[in-house]
Design a protein around this motif. Structure first.
Motif, PDB file in Angstrom:
ATOM      1  N   PHE A   9      49.461  19.923 -23.225  1.00  0.00           N
ATOM      2  CA  PHE A   9      50.575  19.362 -23.983  1.00  0.00           C
ATOM      3  C   PHE A   9      50.511  17.841 -24.021  1.00  0.00           C
ATOM      4  O   PHE A   9      50.688  17.231 -25.077  1.00  0.00           O
ATOM      5  CB  PHE A   9      51.917  19.788 -23.375  1.00  0.00           C
ATOM      6  N   VAL A  10      50.263  17.221 -22.873  1.00  0.00           N
ATOM      7  CA  VAL A  10      50.204  15.762 -22.802  1.00  0.00           C
ATOM      8  C   VAL A  10      49.112  15.230 -23.716  1.00  0.00           C
ATOM      9  O   VAL A  10      49.321  14.265 -24.467  1.00  0.00           O
ATOM     10  CB  VAL A  10      49.967  15.294 -21.347  1.00  0.00           C
ATOM     11  N   ARG A  11      47.939  15.871 -23.691  1.00  0.00           N
ATOM     12  CA  ARG A  11      46.829  15.431 -24.536  1.00  0.00           C
ATOM     13  C   ARG A  11      47.182  15.598 -26.015  1.00  0.00           C
ATOM     14  O   ARG A  11      46.941  14.695 -26.831  1.00  0.00           O
ATOM     15  CB  ARG A  11      45.573  16.227 -24.198  1.00  0.00           C
ATOM     16  N   THR A  12      47.753  16.746 -26.360  1.00  0.00           N
ATOM     17  CA  THR A  12      48.128  17.006 -27.761  1.00  0.00           C
ATOM     18  C   THR A  12      49.191  16.022 -28.228  1.00  0.00           C
ATOM     19  O   THR A  12      49.135  15.511 -29.352  1.00  0.00           O
ATOM     20  CB  THR A  12      48.655  18.446 -27.915  1.00  0.00           C
ATOM     21  N   ASN A  13      50.155  15.742 -27.372  1.00  0.00           N
ATOM     22  CA  ASN A  13      51.231  14.820 -27.738  1.00  0.00           C
ATOM     23  C   ASN A  13      50.691  13.406 -27.930  1.00  0.00           C
ATOM     24  O   ASN A  13      51.125  12.684 -28.832  1.00  0.00           O
ATOM     25  CB  ASN A  13      52.311  14.825 -26.650  1.00  0.00           C
ATOM     26  N   ARG A  14      49.747  13.009 -27.076  1.00  0.00           N
ATOM     27  CA  ARG A  14      49.148  11.680 -27.216  1.00  0.00           C
ATOM     28  C   ARG A  14      48.418  11.561 -28.560  1.00  0.00           C
ATOM     29  O   ARG A  14      48.550  10.561 -29.272  1.00  0.00           O
ATOM     30  CB  ARG A  14      48.171  11.424 -26.068  1.00  0.00           C
ATOM     31  N   ILE A  15      47.667  12.599 -28.898  1.00  0.00           N
ATOM     32  CA  ILE A  15      46.961  12.609 -30.190  1.00  0.00           C
ATOM     33  C   ILE A  15      47.966  12.580 -31.336  1.00  0.00           C
ATOM     34  O   ILE A  15      47.775  11.891 -32.340  1.00  0.00           O
ATOM     35  CB  ILE A  15      46.048  13.850 -30.298  1.00  0.00           C
ATOM     36  N   THR A  16      49.062  13.337 -31.183  1.00  0.00           N
ATOM     37  CA  THR A  16      50.103  13.390 -32.215  1.00  0.00           C
ATOM     38  C   THR A  16      50.676  12.014 -32.489  1.00  0.00           C
ATOM     39  O   THR A  16      50.857  11.615 -33.648  1.00  0.00           O
ATOM     40  CB  THR A  16      51.233  14.350 -31.787  1.00  0.00           C
ATOM     41  N   ILE A  17      50.962  11.266 -31.432  1.00  0.00           N
ATOM     42  CA  ILE A  17      51.530   9.922 -31.599  1.00  0.00           C
ATOM     43  C   ILE A  17      50.562   9.022 -32.367  1.00  0.00           C
ATOM     44  O   ILE A  17      50.960   8.275 -33.275  1.00  0.00           O
ATOM     45  CB  ILE A  17      51.879   9.314 -30.221  1.00  0.00           C
ATOM     46  N   ILE A  18      49.280   9.117 -32.031  1.00  0.00           N
ATOM     47  CA  ILE A  18      48.268   8.314 -32.738  1.00  0.00           C
ATOM     48  C   ILE A  18      48.226   8.684 -34.213  1.00  0.00           C
ATOM     49  O   ILE A  18      48.210   7.813 -35.095  1.00  0.00           O
ATOM     50  CB  ILE A  18      46.879   8.512 -32.089  1.00  0.00           C
ATOM     51  N   LEU A 181      63.092   8.033 -40.940  1.00  0.00           N
ATOM     52  CA  LEU A 181      62.850   9.370 -40.407  1.00  0.00           C
ATOM     53  C   LEU A 181      61.477   9.441 -39.742  1.00  0.00           C
ATOM     54  O   LEU A 181      61.295  10.127 -38.721  1.00  0.00           O
ATOM     55  CB  LEU A 181      62.955  10.403 -41.534  1.00  0.00           C
ATOM     56  N   ALA A 182      60.506   8.718 -40.300  1.00  0.00           N
ATOM     57  CA  ALA A 182      59.170   8.659 -39.691  1.00  0.00           C
ATOM     58  C   ALA A 182      59.244   8.044 -38.298  1.00  0.00           C
ATOM     59  O   ALA A 182      58.610   8.532 -37.346  1.00  0.00           O
ATOM     60  CB  ALA A 182      58.227   7.851 -40.571  1.00  0.00           C
ATOM     61  N   LEU A 183      60.049   6.990 -38.155  1.00  0.00           N
ATOM     62  CA  LEU A 183      60.211   6.352 -36.846  1.00  0.00           C
ATOM     63  C   LEU A 183      60.939   7.271 -35.871  1.00  0.00           C
ATOM     64  O   LEU A 183      60.653   7.264 -34.669  1.00  0.00           O
ATOM     65  CB  LEU A 183      60.961   5.030 -36.994  1.00  0.00           C
ATOM     66  N   LEU A 184      61.874   8.073 -36.381  1.00  0.00           N
ATOM     67  CA  LEU A 184      62.567   9.039 -35.534  1.00  0.00           C
ATOM     68  C   LEU A 184      61.575  10.060 -34.975  1.00  0.00           C
ATOM     69  O   LEU A 184      61.619  10.398 -33.783  1.00  0.00           O
ATOM     70  CB  LEU A 184      63.656   9.754 -36.331  1.00  0.00           C
ATOM     71  N   ILE A 185      60.671  10.539 -35.818  1.00  0.00           N
ATOM     72  CA  ILE A 185      59.651  11.506 -35.377  1.00  0.00           C
ATOM     73  C   ILE A 185      58.753  10.884 -34.314  1.00  0.00           C
ATOM     74  O   ILE A 185      58.443  11.510 -33.295  1.00  0.00           O
ATOM     75  CB  ILE A 185      58.823  11.985 -36.590  1.00  0.00           C
ATOM     76  N   VAL A 186      58.353   9.637 -34.534  1.00  0.00           N
ATOM     77  CA  VAL A 186      57.547   8.918 -33.543  1.00  0.00           C
ATOM     78  C   VAL A 186      58.326   8.787 -32.237  1.00  0.00           C
ATOM     79  O   VAL A 186      57.790   9.026 -31.145  1.00  0.00           O
ATOM     80  CB  VAL A 186      57.149   7.519 -34.062  1.00  0.00           C
ATOM     81  N   GLY A 187      59.604   8.426 -32.346  1.00  0.00           N
ATOM     82  CA  GLY A 187      60.425   8.235 -31.162  1.00  0.00           C
ATOM     83  C   GLY A 187      60.563   9.507 -30.334  1.00  0.00           C
ATOM     84  O   GLY A 187      60.476   9.481 -29.096  1.00  0.00           O
ATOM     85  N   ILE A 188      60.765  10.634 -30.998  1.00  0.00           N
ATOM     86  CA  ILE A 188      60.890  11.912 -30.282  1.00  0.00           C
ATOM     87  C   ILE A 188      59.578  12.257 -29.581  1.00  0.00           C
ATOM     88  O   ILE A 188      59.570  12.718 -28.429  1.00  0.00           O
ATOM     89  CB  ILE A 188      61.316  13.036 -31.243  1.00  0.00           C
ATOM     90  N   SER A 189      58.456  12.018 -30.259  1.00  0.00           N
ATOM     91  CA  SER A 189      57.148  12.306 -29.656  1.00  0.00           C
ATOM     92  C   SER A 189      56.895  11.432 -28.439  1.00  0.00           C
ATOM     93  O   SER A 189      56.372  11.898 -27.413  1.00  0.00           O
ATOM     94  CB  SER A 189      56.036  12.106 -30.691  1.00  0.00           C
TER      95      SER A 189
END
Length: 347
Positions: A9-18, A181-189
């Motif tokens: 999960f941590v690895r996937t989330n890190r990739i998601t943020i990028i 909304l894009a920043l909100l998605i980034v913030g949640i991630s």
């Protein structure tokens, strides 16, 4: 340090943020090159999975077909906007004929917008996998699962809003909401990443309260968000000035109060970030993660200021527009993460 499922999960989330920041960068390129209407429909492009490269490949009578479809979608959107208490915005969508103006085919703009959509799809899949993998925390830290799944719903809303951006022909306030909304998605991630990494490694948190630091970090973050809103207002004025044929050298001087407020907020943000940076440097080890991200935050705000000066002094070059937007997004992420890192250790 982490069990295999949590590490996944941590690895996937890190990739998601990028990838999410890449989406914002791609959107900035689309905006600065005027490619937002490169694809007149959504989710396909000219009703094709792979968009055309030449005018001869366009569907027959596509102009009337897409204008009609956009008009119907806009009417439904106007009803929803009115329902939520914005009758003036709804009436603007209903009556503004410019929303349905057709843009001539341009292969470069079409593919620029298409690549932007592909990056968006990649981000959607990353968020999907992050939500699936987050179920490993259902018992140990349920909030990670809840926010990860919620983020998946938010990105679906964002995708729908992207279609509205197209159907309303880049209506300015819709673009602003799309950006926030894009920043909100980034913030949640970032939040779920922080919660997951500190669940097993609480040593990165502070062992006593830094209430003043967190308030300062929160204030700086809020000012940055307000500045983003005013930045989109400035961009809207520039688009209008470009459309009416105003000379590029006169754009900045013609914007007026919105640019003045945006510039003042930039200096306020710089001051707040600088104060926070020096406070963190004085209280934390140079090797701490708090000090590391304080440096990142400080460097980003300096680059942001430089890109803003380039925009103002050199007639708003396209490359600086994209840089300004991307750095603003990265600055938001760094500020938010620093604020989280100032949380007190809880046993």
């Amino acid at each position: 340090m982490y069990p295999a499922a949590e590490k996944r999960f941590v690895r996937t989330n890190r990739i998601t943020i990028i990838v999410l920041f890449l989406v914002i960068a791609a959107g900035g390129i689309v905006r600065s090159t005027g490619s937002g209407m490169g694809c007149p429909d959504w989710p396909k492009c000219f009703n094709q999975i792979i968009p055309p490269t030449d005018v001869s490949q366009l569907p027959a009578g596509y102009e009337e077909h897409y204008i009609e479809g956009r008009a119907k979608k806009n009417q439904r959107f106007a009803k929803m906007v009115e329902f939520f208490g914005f009758p003036e915005k709804a009436e603007q969508i209903r009556t503004d004929k410019g929303i349905l103006v057709h843009e001539e085919f341009n292969a470069a703009k079409t593919w620029t917008e298409y690549v932007n959509r592909l990056v968006g799809v990649a981000a959607g899949f990353c968020l999907l996998f992050a939500a699936i993998f987050s179920f490993t925390y259902v018992k140990s830290k349920k909030s990670i699962t809840v926010w990860s799944v919620l983020n998946l719903f938010v990105v679906v809303v964002q995708a729908w809003l992207g279609s509205i951006v197209v159907s309303t022909n880049l209506t300015p306030w819709v673009i602003t909401v799309h950006m926030l909304l894009a920043l909100l998605i980034v913030g949640i991630s970032i939040y779920t990443y922080f919660k997951a990494t500190t669940l097993r490694n609480k040593n990165i948190l502070v062992n006593h309260q830094f209430v003043g630091f967190k308030i300062l970090a929160g204030l700086a973050l809020f000012i940055t968000l307000v500045q983003v809103v005013y930045g989109t207002e400035v961009r809207e004025h520039i688009d209008h000035l470009s459309d009416i044929g105003t000379a590029r050298s006169e754009w900045i001087t013609s914007i007026g109060i919105h640019f003045d407020i945006h510039r003042i907020l930039a200096y306020v943000t710089l001051a707040l970030v600088a104060i926070l940076f020096f406070l963190i440097k004085s209280r934390f080890s140079v090797l701490s993660i708090q000090a590391k991200y304080a440096w990142i935050m400080f460097v980003l705000v300096l680059i942001q200021m430089i890109s803003g000066i380039v925009l103002a002094r050199f007639d708003v070059p396209a490359f600086a527009q994209t840089t300004h937007l991307v750095i603003a997004s990265l600055l938001f992420g760094a500020q938010y993460y620093v604020m989280l890192l100032l949380s007190k250790f809880k046993r």
